[in-house]
Scaffold this motif. Structure first.
Motif, PDB file in Angstrom:
ATOM      1  N   SER A   1       3.159  -6.329  -5.880  1.00 51.04           N
ATOM      2  CA  SER A   1       4.619  -6.361  -6.201  1.00 51.04           C
ATOM      3  C   SER A   1       5.377  -5.672  -4.938  1.00 51.04           C
ATOM      4  CB  SER A   1       4.715  -5.194  -7.449  1.00 51.04           C
ATOM      5  OG  SER A   1       4.394  -4.090  -7.316  1.00 51.04           O
ATOM      6  N   ASN A   2       4.578  -4.990  -3.958  1.00 55.82           N
ATOM      7  CA  ASN A   2       5.508  -4.757  -2.870  1.00 55.82           C
ATOM      8  C   ASN A   2       5.488  -5.692  -1.768  1.00 55.82           C
ATOM      9  OD1 ASN A   2       6.540  -2.010  -3.940  1.00 55.82           O
ATOM     10  ND2 ASN A   2       4.326  -1.383  -3.792  1.00 55.82           N
ATOM     11  N   GLY A   3       4.857  -6.838  -2.036  1.00 55.24           N
ATOM     12  CA  GLY A   3       4.657  -7.849  -0.984  1.00 55.24           C
ATOM     13  C   GLY A   3       3.527  -7.827  -0.044  1.00 55.24           C
ATOM     14  N   GLY A   4       2.535  -6.918  -0.313  1.00 55.56           N
ATOM     15  CA  GLY A   4       1.179  -6.951   0.338  1.00 55.56           C
ATOM     16  C   GLY A   4       0.566  -8.057  -0.106  1.00 55.56           C
ATOM     17  N   LYS A   5      -0.483  -8.281   0.778  1.00 52.63           N
ATOM     18  CA  LYS A   5      -1.489  -9.297   0.674  1.00 52.63           C
ATOM     19  C   LYS A   5      -2.988  -9.002   0.474  1.00 52.63           C
ATOM     20  CE  LYS A   5       1.530 -13.290   1.711  1.00 52.63           C
ATOM     21  NZ  LYS A   5       1.429 -14.742   2.639  1.00 52.63           N
ATOM     22  N   ILE A   6      -3.739  -9.195  -0.488  1.00 50.46           N
ATOM     23  CA  ILE A   6      -5.105  -9.020  -0.333  1.00 50.46           C
ATOM     24  C   ILE A   6      -5.905 -10.272  -0.386  1.00 50.46           C
ATOM     25  CG2 ILE A   6      -6.928  -7.832  -1.775  1.00 50.46           C
ATOM     26  CD1 ILE A   6      -4.060  -6.690  -3.213  1.00 50.46           C
TER      27      ILE A   6
END
Length: 415
Positions: A134-139
């Motif tokens: 939701s904060n724009g980080g990518k896993i």
């Protein structure tokens, strides 16, 4: 004034003594005060410190634990290893935003969620999956070559049980067939074989430690690599305690014959049991790795793999029977020792195929490493020659030969 009257006056004049505070209350008192302080600190929202996090973006550390492919679906399990809550908002599969469901909308620290992604994947094709928070980080989650994950039914668990027997029970039993050779060896050759056993166990301890650390490298969840050393120390101390208990509970016959065995040495039967326990714990971790690898479709069950594991683990049977060179047990005891050492591989394969968690696997491998290391230390007094030297050219060559055998046979295992 009589003596009784004087005693009564002295008691009346003496200060009244309060009964002593119970010892358990002295121990639990500080814990209660700490709990109250932490509760107040939480309720007041860390007075004076809550402004430190203003303007600081949340730290998102998420690890992918499992990837499974079924018809038209990709199932991914991830765990939040950071200090802040994490929510998965979108899923991108090879630049395509896919529809998905998840078991938990927001992951608190150390919590996990399983995402079921609707996607018609093609067998053999590679895919790059990106879980967007939701904060724009990518896993990222990479699938090198898509393949249908095995169904976890009765036939699957039967296969895991058979795998454990193939790589654990049968090789150890075959290795124990060296018993007649060991019995006919001279005292000097027995010391060489004991050196080989020490080398085998030392290699197993190092190999298990490196494998366990590799599982949790770069992961801070549940302590990261520290769980490996926690498991190793736990196993070492448990086996030491077990050995001390067994020493205290020796029968009276052994106690009346102190000269039959030097005090620093273990009885051969007990040492063989400790070796079997240590190898069994190691094989449990090995079975866990096999089951988890096959469960996610990354292990090819070919004949060469079975042969490699069998040759690699056969040497473990030699390690069990070598201390029994001069005091051979019955066939029943040998069968029990073989099952103690080999059967945990089947149990580990079943557990690994059902529930797999890297930190747990690393902890169990650490237990195996600590167990075999403890047994290797216990074997050292048996290497002494008549002059009292532990490491001679022959025993040293045996240790090197044992490590070399494990290394060479380990190259046959391509998992």
């Amino acid at each position: 004034m009589s003596l009784d009257e004087k005693s009564a006056d002295a008691l009346a004049a003496a200060p009244h003594r309060r009964p002593p505070v119970p010892r358990w209350l002295l121990g639990i008192g500080p814990l209660v005060l700490i709990a109250i302080l932490l509760g107040l600190f939480t309720l007041l929202n860390a007075p004076g410190l809550n402004k430190l996090s203003e303007g600081v973006p949340p730290k998102e550390v998420v690890a992918v634990e499992d990837v499974r492919l079924t018809a038209g679906q990709i199932t991914i399990t991830v765990r939040n290893e950071g200090p802040d809550p994490v929510s998965i908002a979108q899923v991108n599969v090879s630049d395509y935003y896919a529809v998905f469901t998840q078991t938990r909308e927001t992951m608190a620290p150390l919590e996990s969620t399983t995402l079921t992604i609707i996607y018609n994947w093609v067998e053999g094709d590679p895919y790059e999956v990106a879980l967007v928070t939701s904060n724009g980080g990518k896993i990222p989650a990479v699938i090198d070559a898509a393949a249908l994950s095995p169904e976890r039914g009765s036939s699957f668990f039967g296969l895991m049980l058979l795998m454990g027997i193939y790589v654990g029970v049968i090789p150890v039993a075959l290795g124990m067939l060296w018993m007649p050779f060991v019995r006919r060896s001279s005292a000097s050759w027995v010391r060489v074989l004991l050196g080989v056993t020490v080398g085998l166990l030392a290699f197993l301890a190092i190999d298990a430690t490196l494998e366990a650390v590799g599982l949790v490298a770069g992961s801070g969840a549940f302590g990261g690599p520290m769980v490996v050393f926690l498991g190793a120390v736990t196993a070492y101390l448990i086996l030491e305690g077990t050995d001390a208990w067994m020493r205290r509970h020796q029968n009276s016959t052994t106690a009346r014959q102190p000269s039959a065995l030097p005090p620093q040495r273990l009885a051969p039967q007990r040492l063989a049991l400790l070796i079997a326990i240590g190898i069994g714990l190691h094989n449990f971790g090995e079975g866990l790795a096999i089951g988890s690898a096959y469960a996610v479709g990354s292990l090819a069950l070919g004949a060469s793999l079975i042969v490699g594991f069998a040759i690699h683990n056969t040497t473990e049977g030699l390690a069990i029977v070598t201390p029994l060179a001069k005091q051979p047990p019955g066939l029943g005891r040998l069968a029990i020792l073989g099952l103690i050492a080999g059967a945990p591989a089947a149990a580990g394969a079943l557990l690994g195929a059902t529930v797999y968690q890297p930190a747990l696997a690393a902890f169990l491998l650490g237990i195996g490493a600590g167990a075999v290391a403890q047994v290797a230390v216990k074997l050292l007094p048996m290497l002494k020659d008549p002059a009292g030297k532990t490491f001679t050219p022959l025993t040293g060559a045996g240790v090197v030969l044992g490590m070399g055998l494990m290394f060479a046979t380990g190259l046959l295992v391509q998992a």
